[in-house]
Design a protein around this motif. Structure first.
Motif, mmCIF file in Angstrom:
data_model
loop_
_atom_site.group_PDB
_atom_site.id
_atom_site.type_symbol
_atom_site.label_atom_id
_atom_site.label_comp_id
_atom_site.label_asym_id
_atom_site.label_seq_id
_atom_site.Cartn_x
_atom_site.Cartn_y
_atom_site.Cartn_z
ATOM 1 N N ASP A 1 -5.885 8.877 1.231
ATOM 2 C CA ASP A 1 -4.445 9.147 1.108
ATOM 3 C C ASP A 1 -4.048 9.490 -0.327
ATOM 4 N N ASP A 2 -4.933 9.246 -1.275
ATOM 5 C CA ASP A 2 -4.617 9.436 -2.689
ATOM 6 C C ASP A 2 -5.061 10.816 -3.171
ATOM 7 N N ARG A 3 -4.480 11.235 -4.302
ATOM 8 C CA ARG A 3 -4.929 12.426 -5.035
ATOM 9 C C ARG A 3 -5.269 11.984 -6.458
ATOM 10 N N PHE A 4 -6.165 12.742 -7.111
ATOM 11 C CA PHE A 4 -6.584 12.290 -8.431
ATOM 12 C C PHE A 4 -7.091 13.458 -9.272
ATOM 13 N N LEU B 1 -10.085 4.584 -4.914
ATOM 14 C CA LEU B 1 -9.141 5.505 -4.290
ATOM 15 C C LEU B 1 -9.484 5.711 -2.819
ATOM 16 N N ARG C 1 5.101 8.835 -3.455
ATOM 17 C CA ARG C 1 3.779 8.607 -4.040
ATOM 18 C C ARG C 1 3.939 7.951 -5.413
ATOM 19 N N ASP C 2 3.083 6.971 -5.698
ATOM 20 C CA ASP C 2 3.044 6.366 -7.034
ATOM 21 C C ASP C 2 2.331 7.309 -7.993
ATOM 22 N N PRO D 1 0.606 5.606 -1.077
ATOM 23 C CA PRO D 1 -0.256 6.696 -1.574
ATOM 24 C C PRO D 1 -0.017 6.937 -3.066
ATOM 25 N N LYS D 2 -1.082 7.296 -3.777
ATOM 26 C CA LYS D 2 -1.002 7.414 -5.232
ATOM 27 C C LYS D 2 -1.482 8.782 -5.699
ATOM 28 N N ASP D 3 -0.935 9.214 -6.819
ATOM 29 C CA ASP D 3 -1.499 10.292 -7.624
ATOM 30 C C ASP D 3 -2.012 9.647 -8.906
ATOM 31 N N VAL D 4 -3.316 9.736 -9.166
ATOM 32 C CA VAL D 4 -3.954 9.035 -10.279
ATOM 33 C C VAL D 4 -4.637 10.044 -11.193
ATOM 34 N N ARG E 1 0.844 -1.190 0.000
ATOM 35 C CA ARG E 1 0.000 0.000 0.000
ATOM 36 C C ARG E 1 0.882 1.245 0.000
#
Length: 805
Positions: A337-340, A334, A406-407, A302-305, A300
């Motif tokens: 913790d993620d941004r998109f 999502l 962040r991914d 955190p991601k930027d999608v 796991r």
């Protein structure tokens, strides 16, 4: 306005009561392609295939037949034969220019010949020339390809139709490179080679299709086989189970079998066949294929999608519904913790209200806004893909996008039906090294090759969805892909196996449920082991050692060579912006490397072609008739809406066409169903024209009409001239006479344009004795270029169409 259409005797062409518009039947038959037969032998996650195409000449003069068709994008075409009148000719793989020259020379000398060329990784052109009247000519292709494996199942996918593709850019001057329905453009210099005419719905006597898949009982036998788009039957035989397609199916969608069987770690070592060793050239003595199953666990991060949803017209119907559901499912995965960000695009790019400023937190409120925006989308417009991809990558990689730890993830949901694949790869390919890109292809005839190339460059996954029933399972896979990979930082070491430097292409990470396959070349004996190591889901070192086992057959070698060629072709496509002339030395070296690899390992590439030339002379002066085989409209696509006919325009009774953007690269003003502006095919590009429509004298024009009002039609007339070089002198005179009637109407609309009126009068007399069609054609081109502002000959040099698309 009055139109006169020449009637055909009912005895020659009897109307079919239940057929579609323009459907006719003759005693001779309708089209040159009679049948397509596909056989495949599956062993584990590899398949060896044979494709047989049978052409028949129903005319009374020698025929050249052209067929644009798809093949699996990762399969290697390794052999080609032509058979006619009991005589079999083996095809030879040559550099593409030489193969075309050999083919053209054979036709000019009256000999049969056939040539197979790659126009895209999954789009090929077959030409068979000098088929004598009443004769059948059979051509065969041999292929070897891998089967993708995921979550306990392998997929055998065989495409059967080239779907219409959106063609952006401004038309190029000069003759077209092919006989398709779209003009070549500066963005797609070979558009006329990948846009075959499309059969109107209801056309009778479709091509006979046979397809059979045999499973090798010595390999891992599947315990469950499912066909998602076709009705099939299973048969037991002495050498395994055979799955056959039921008779009567049309070539209008991909054939897909899913085969369930367990995967395991393996290393297959295949020595080269005697006489085929490459040891002296330093290329090795054999090929290895390594398969490693991922570990259990979950990581796991955190991601930027950024999610891109294609809403162009070709996504209409069930595809739009499935795409909206897929996109919404991705947003729902999502966490806080993620941004998109969410982009929807056709010829414009839009974002949800309130979510238009950069990457936003994936809060409940923001995710609801995004899903609400997606739910209101409908299909429209053209597929301008480059801009949204560029904006998405910039958002992820610039101004702090994808912050520390962040991914950075880009997800594209589309059918991929664009023609400017190489232009897109050239612009965004290098940036994908910093972004993990996943593609979701939704269609029954999806552009899988392009979506796979994008996902490969972005070290992501390509998921193909052929029906709404398949969507839920596919989105489970994508949900795991959007998450972090299980094992990262992979590296490989050998023990007792001498690997050839540079023979292994870079490989990405290990994802849940997806075994990793790596292939390359080795020297010496087929013995030893390989170890794959990296960082596991718990952050600790991870390692798998696999012992090698000797294997046989040429499929592994061919699949490695095809993968090698595809990687080199992608580097070539990405290597420069546009199509500079002359090519620099780096490009020349890469072209030479692609050709050398293709010829050494006997696999087809964009720079080579298979050509088969008969030694016997069967005619004189080359084929007297040329036909481009129209293809089926893909299943699930809306039929094209024919445009209102231009005055005097030819009426096509067997095929319709999909075009792309208008002459200036702008989006279509009012897209029809399917998302493509409609365009009349160039002369003789499709089935024979029946009669010519004539227009009565036009009424006087209203005062105040300007040249700008008719400029789009003048541009269209100039585009059509690209195909007239294929017409016979008699057909050319008739075409020019019809053109004169159309230009006369435009001149009248302008209130009597003197230059246009004078040219129209001379053109209308083109069929009278003493007229010079060559001079008239030159005058037409000069005046239309002057009136439209199009560049003349030599204004921009074309590259060879198989270079720099």
């Amino acid at each position: 306005m009055t139109f006169t259409i020449t009637a055909l005797p009912e005895k020659q062409c009897a109307p079919q009561p239940d057929a579609g518009l323009g459907a006719l039947r003759t005693e001779q038959g309708n089209l040159p392609l009679e049948s397509v037969d596909v056989t495949a032998a599956v062993a584990g996650t590899a398949a060896e295939m044979a494709v047989t195409q049978c052409f028949r000449n129903p005319h009374d003069v020698p025929l050249e037949a052209t067929y644009v068709f798809p093949l699996p994008s990762r399969a290697a075409v390794t052999a080609f034969t032509m058979e006619a009148d009991g005589h079999v000719v083996e095809g030879v793989l040559k550099e593409r220019a030489q193969a075309r020259a050999d083919y053209d020379q054979a036709l000019a000398e009256g000999r049969r010949a056939a040539i197979a060329e790659e126009d895209r990784p999954d789009v090929f052109t077959m030409r068979v020339g000098n088929i004598v009247p009443g004769e059948r000519v059979t051509v065969r292709l041999a292929l070897s390809g891998p089967l993708p494996y995921e979550d306990g199942a392998a997929t055998f996918r065989f495409p059967l139709v080239v779907a219409p593709r959106y063609v952006p850019g401004a038309p190029l001057s000069g003759p077209s490179t092919g006989a398709g329905t779209a003009p070549d453009t500066d963005a797609v210099p070979d558009a006329s080679r990948i846009t075959p005419p499309v059969l109107l719905p209801g056309f009778p006597d479709p091509v006979r299709l046979a397809l059979a898949v045999r499973f090798d009982p010595a390999a891992v036998a599947p315990y469950d086989v499912a066909s998602s788009l076709h009705v099939v039957r299973e048969e037991e035989s002495g050498d395994g189970v055979v799955v056959r397609l039921e008779p009567g199916e049309r070539l209008d969608r991909d054939f897909i079998l899913r085969l369930r069987f367990p995967a395991s770690n393996s290393l297959t070592l295949v020595p080269d066949e005697p006489g085929r060793t490459d040891a002296e050239s330093g290329e090795g003595d054999g090929t290895f294929l390594l398969t490693v199953v991922p570990p259990e666990g979950e990581r796991r991060t955190p991601k930027d999608v950024v999610l891109l949803l294609d809403r162009s017209g070709s996504m209409g119907g069930w595809k739009m519904v499935a795409a909206r559901r897929a996109a919404a499912r991705i947003v729902d995965t999502l966490t806080s913790d993620d941004r998109f960000a969410v982009f929807s695009f056709d010829h414009v790019v839009e974002r949800p209200d309130g979510l238009s400023a950069g990457l936003v937190p994936a809060s409940d409120r923001n995710r609801f806004r995004a899903v609400e925006h997606l739910a209101g989308l409908s299909a429209r417009g053209g597929t301008e893909l480059l801009r949204p991809l560029s904006e998405a990558i910039a958002l992820l990689t610039e101004d702090g996008g994808g912050g520390l730890g962040r991914d950075r993830v880009l997800v594209l949901v589309t059918d991929g039906q664009v023609a400017n694949e190489d232009e897109i790869l050239a612009r965004i390919g290098p940036a994908l090294a910093d972004v993990r890109m996943h593609t979701v292809g939704i269609d029954r005839a999806v552009n899988a090759a392009f979506l796979g190339r994008l996902a490969g460059l972005g070290s992501g996954r390509c998921e193909l969805v052929e029906s709404e029933d398949r969507l839920d399972a596919a989105m489970e896979h994508i949900h795991r892909r959007v998450g972090a990979p299980l094992v990262t930082g992979l590296r490989m070491s050998a023990d007792g196996l001498d690997l050839v430097d540079g023979s292994v292409e870079p490989f990405g990470s290990l994802f849940s449920g997806v075994p990793l396959t790596v292939s390359g070349r080795f020297r010496g004996a087929a013995a030893g082991s390989l170890t794959l190591s990296g960082t596991g889901p718990d952050g600790e070192p991870w390692e798998r050692r696999v012992e090698g086992a000797a294997g046989g057959g040429g499929a592994v070698r061919a699949m490695w060579a095809r993968g090698r060629v595809r990687a080199l072709e992608d580097r070539y496509a990405i290597g420069a912006q546009g199509w500079p002339t002359p090519y620099d030395e780096g490009e020349r070296a890469l072209e030479e490397k692609i050709v050398a690899t293709s010829l050494r390992y006997g696999v087809l590439s964009r720079f080579t072609a298979f050509v088969a030339v008969d030694s016997r002379v069967v005619g004189e002066g080359g084929p007297g008739h040329r036909v481009v085989q129209p293809v089926e409209l893909p299943s699930g696509w809306e039929p094209p809406v024919p445009p209102a006919p231009s005055p005097g325009a030819p009426i096509m009774l067997a095929a319709a066409s999909y075009g792309g953007a208008d002459a200036f690269g702008a989006p279509p003003p009012a897209p029809a169903a399917g998302g493509f502006a409609q365009a009349v095919p160039p002369p003789a590009a499709g089935p024979r024209m029946v009669g010519r429509a004539r227009m009565s004298a036009p009424a006087p024009a209203p005062a105040g009409n300007t040249l700008a009002e008719v400029r789009p039609q003048l541009v269209q007339e100039l585009e059509r001239l690209a195909g007239v070089d294929r017409l016979s002198p008699r057909e050319l005179r008739g075409y020019l006479a019809d053109l004169g009637s159309r230009l006369s109407a435009l001149a009248s609309h302008l209130g009597g344009h003197p230059d246009l009126s004078a040219l129209a009068r001379d053109l209308e007399a083109a069929e009278e004795p003493g007229s010079d069609p060559g001079d008239l054609l030159a005058r037409v081109r000069d005046l239309l270029r002057a009136l439209t502002g199009e560049p003349g000959p030599g204004a921009a040099e074309r590259p060879s169409f198989w270079k720099r698309r």
